[in-house]
Write a protein that holds these residues in place. Structure first.
Motif, PDB file in Angstrom:
ATOM      1  N   ARG A  62       5.209   4.205  27.472  1.00 27.86           N
ATOM      2  CA  ARG A  62       5.567   5.516  26.912  1.00 27.86           C
ATOM      3  C   ARG A  62       6.442   5.389  25.671  1.00 27.86           C
ATOM      4  O   ARG A  62       6.552   6.329  24.882  1.00 27.86           O
ATOM      5  CB  ARG A  62       6.246   6.386  27.964  1.00 27.86           C
ATOM      6  N   ASN A 108       4.015   5.133  22.237  1.00 28.13           N
ATOM      7  CA  ASN A 108       3.534   6.290  21.463  1.00 28.13           C
ATOM      8  C   ASN A 108       4.594   7.389  21.416  1.00 28.13           C
ATOM      9  O   ASN A 108       4.295   8.542  21.192  1.00 28.13           O
ATOM     10  CB  ASN A 108       2.216   6.842  22.016  1.00 28.13           C
ATOM     11  N   MET A 158       6.221   8.872  23.650  1.00 32.89           N
ATOM     12  CA  MET A 158       6.239   9.928  24.669  1.00 32.89           C
ATOM     13  C   MET A 158       7.537   9.860  25.466  1.00 32.89           C
ATOM     14  O   MET A 158       7.969  10.843  26.062  1.00 32.89           O
ATOM     15  CB  MET A 158       5.044   9.781  25.623  1.00 32.89           C
ATOM     16  N   THR A 201      10.200  12.437  24.839  1.00 38.30           N
ATOM     17  CA  THR A 201       9.968  13.855  25.132  1.00 38.30           C
ATOM     18  C   THR A 201      10.679  14.273  26.414  1.00 38.30           C
ATOM     19  O   THR A 201      10.784  15.456  26.711  1.00 38.30           O
ATOM     20  CB  THR A 201       8.466  14.170  25.283  1.00 38.30           C
ATOM     21  N   ILE A 202      11.172  13.289  27.182  1.00 36.73           N
ATOM     22  CA  ILE A 202      11.918  13.608  28.403  1.00 36.73           C
ATOM     23  C   ILE A 202      13.383  13.841  28.030  1.00 36.73           C
ATOM     24  O   ILE A 202      13.953  13.063  27.255  1.00 36.73           O
ATOM     25  CB  ILE A 202      11.782  12.447  29.417  1.00 36.73           C
ATOM     26  N   VAL A 258       4.339  12.771  15.690  1.00 39.08           N
ATOM     27  CA  VAL A 258       3.018  13.387  15.804  1.00 39.08           C
ATOM     28  C   VAL A 258       1.933  12.468  15.254  1.00 39.08           C
ATOM     29  O   VAL A 258       0.876  12.290  15.861  1.00 39.08           O
ATOM     30  CB  VAL A 258       3.028  14.747  15.068  1.00 39.08           C
ATOM     31  N   ARG A 292       1.278   9.492  17.587  1.00 38.03           N
ATOM     32  CA  ARG A 292       0.488   9.826  18.779  1.00 38.03           C
ATOM     33  C   ARG A 292      -0.978  10.051  18.437  1.00 38.03           C
ATOM     34  O   ARG A 292      -1.842   9.982  19.298  1.00 38.03           O
ATOM     35  CB  ARG A 292       1.078  11.061  19.463  1.00 38.03           C
TER      36      ARG A 292
END
Lengths: 250, 322
Positions: A48, A51, A53, A56-57, A79, A82
């Protein structure tokens, strides 16, 4: 072969909890790399981070560098990273309000593609690449949620492929699937590597042995061993690796 | 089964101490039936009380444009149209704001802001209607008459719906106060619907290279649309039946006009203004009650329509994936 992704000194946290620790490794282009290790060892966190991600948490952060073709992805817009590095998740997550067609076309439409012929061609190609076309070609306007679990996961793979990423990250893509559906996805991974660089997280060692060119073993957030799959399973260089792959963990 | 067996069975139950269960079942069934019966009784009583008006005017009641207690001629158009226009205006203004609030609270706000703001928004729903009305008269109406309505006329004055003299107590002002009153309902229920969208849906969109807004539009809003639609209809239900604040803001004029800047009357505000007038069995009272029936019917149609829509959307597979 040239390294597609180079990871250097990568650490990641959830709040104050450290999930992965100073990982350095490379993924070669057109290789399938498996990441194995017990639950909670940081496998998913690692991919994660590739990319972006992970961030995002809430309260999650990462340090170190990840280079895609030499470019530091943490200096590029998330963006666009990803769009170049696609992802397939543990649990199939098609958009249930969209038809099968619209699910596959979703990423292209995000990029502003409106031409119907271009979309048609991309949907056809992606569904074929995901080995789903023959099963859904007559029901493209049905809801993505109407498919079986294995079909939904292949739909998610098609959706990720439609934007033509360079790298495909797969986070335990078969963990919710039956053996037949799993076999289909494994065959698919074998085909995909001709075009893509694939990184797959799995807790299934047989799966790693079947699909991966190289395998990395993670334990408690650290990279313990990273080698050609055959070597790692047949001649593990670390005691921990040997204990894990022979099931004597304790 | 013989009757004696049944009786013995009952007896056994009582002996085993199941009397409480039986009693409980009877009691709850009674209450449940009672609620349904109450609705029926209300409808029947209203129908009887409205029968004089129904017999006198027949279907022309629904197309009648005048409400004249001197000539004793009554028609529903000014009030049905007033209700529809103010409610539509309330939705037009209230829905975008409510969705913005819901999206902010669910998708964007940091946790520190989210919790207190959620409470505040929900508290707005607890403000009594008459207090909104007071605020409307003393704050909103002057602002409408002096600033907002002249401003609108300056830009859109050529439209028939913005002609006339700005008064501040008119259909437009009533629509605005209704919008403010339905925002807490719509935004709270929509926020729940957005929170119920699985994180995996947001991740699916983000992993395709969606921005935060694109992910909200592509994955979150679509997934939650049945719930959002339900929230909007709940708001509409409140707007259609809302009485006190509207009565205070709408100007109370029993006529029909195209302009939003003219005063008007909703069904609810007319009834609130006139229920004390006329004799106990006058034709006017009967006509008022018939209007009450029409309002009840409108609410019923809105609710049935909403439920049909929601269940149709749900059948198409929303929420079925997780």
């Amino acid at each position: 072969m040239a390294a597609k992704i180079e990871i250097k000194g990568l650490s990641a946290w959830y709040g104050s909890k450290k999930a992965i620790l100073d990982i350095t490794m490379d993924f070669a282009e057109h290789d399938v790399t498996a990441i194995i290790g017990p639950s909670g060892c940081g496998k998913s966190t690692l991919i994660r981070c590739l990319n972006r991600m992970h961030e995002t948490i809430p309260k999650a952060r990462a340090e170190g560098s990840v280079r895609l073709d030499g470019e530091d992805i943490y200096e590029l817009p998330a963006v666009s990273v990803r769009r170049r590095i696609g992802m397939v998740f543990q649990k199939a997550n098609p958009f249930p309000t969209m038809s099968i067609y619209d699910n596959v076309a979703a990423g292209l439409r995000l990029n502003g593609e409106r031409n119907r012929d271009t979309l048609d061609a991309a949907v056809l190609k992606s569904l074929q690449s995901a080995a789903l076309w023959d099963e859904v070609k007559d029901s493209l306007d049905k809801s993505g949620a109407s498919l079986s679990g294995g079909q939904q996961q292949r739909l998610c793979i098609a959706r990720a492929l439609a934007v033509e990423p360079e790298v495909l990250l797969m986070d335990e893509p078969c963990s919710a699937l039956d053996p037949i559906a799993t076999a289909k996805i494994e065959d698919l991974i074998f085909d995909l590597k001709r075009q893509y660089t694939v990184v797959i997280v799995t807790h299934n060692m047989q799966q790693a042995a079947r699909v991966a060119d190289k395998t990395a073993f993670l334990y408690l957030g650290k990279l313990i061993e990273f080698n050609a799959t055959r070597d790692l399973f047949e001649r593990p260089g670390q005691e921990l690796t040997e204990k894990y792959i022979t099931g004597r963990f304790g | 089964m013989q009757i004696s067996e049944v009786v013995r069975g009952r007896f056994r139950n009582i002996r085993r101490g199941a009397l409480g269960d039986t009693l409980f079942q009877w009691l709850t069934s009674l209450v449940a039936i009672g609620v349904v019966a109450l609705l029926g009784v209300i409808a029947v009583v209203l129908l009887i009380a409205a029968s004089a008006s129904i017999q006198t005017f027949g279907p022309s009641f629904l197309t009648g444009m005048t409400w004249d207690s001197v000539a004793d001629v009554y028609g529903a158009v000014p009030f049905v149209s007033g209700t529809l226009v103010t409610s539509a205006l309330a939705l037009l203004i209230g829905v975008p704001i409510s969705l913005g609030v819901a999206i902010f609270l669910s998708e964007l706000a940091p946790a520190k802001v989210r919790v207190p703001l959620t409470y505040v928004v929900e508290l707005l729903a607890a403000v009594p209607s008459v207090v909104y009305g007071l605020w409307g008269i003393f704050v909103l109406a002057p602002a409408m008459a002096n600033v907002i309505e002249p401003g609108l006329q300056g830009v859109l004055g050529f439209l028939p719906i913005f002609q006339g003299t700005p008064r501040g107590a008119d259909k437009f002002a009533a629509g605005v106060i209704l919008a403010i009153m339905i925002i807490p309902t719509i935004s709270a229920v929509s926020r729940e619907a957005l929170r119920a969208v699985p994180q995996s849906q947001r991740e699916a969109a983000l992993s395709l290279g969606a921005t935060r807004w694109e992910s909200t539009r592509l994955a979150v809003l679509r997934y939650a649309r049945a719930g959002i639609f339900g929230a909007i209809v709940l708001g509409l239900g409140r707007a259609v039946g809302e009485t006190m604040a509207v009565t205070m803001m709408i100007g109370n004029w029993n006529g029909v006009s195209l302009s939003l800047l003219d005063p008007g009357q909703t069904i609810a505000s007319l009834i609130a203004n006139n229920f004390g007038e006329g004799g106990p069995v006058s034709l006017q009272k009967s006509a008022l009650i018939e209007l009450g029936l029409v309002l009840m019917l409108m609410s019923l149609v809105i609710n049935v329509f909403a439920r049909l829509m929601v269940s149709r959307v749900l059948r198409r597979g929303e929420g079925g994936a997780e």
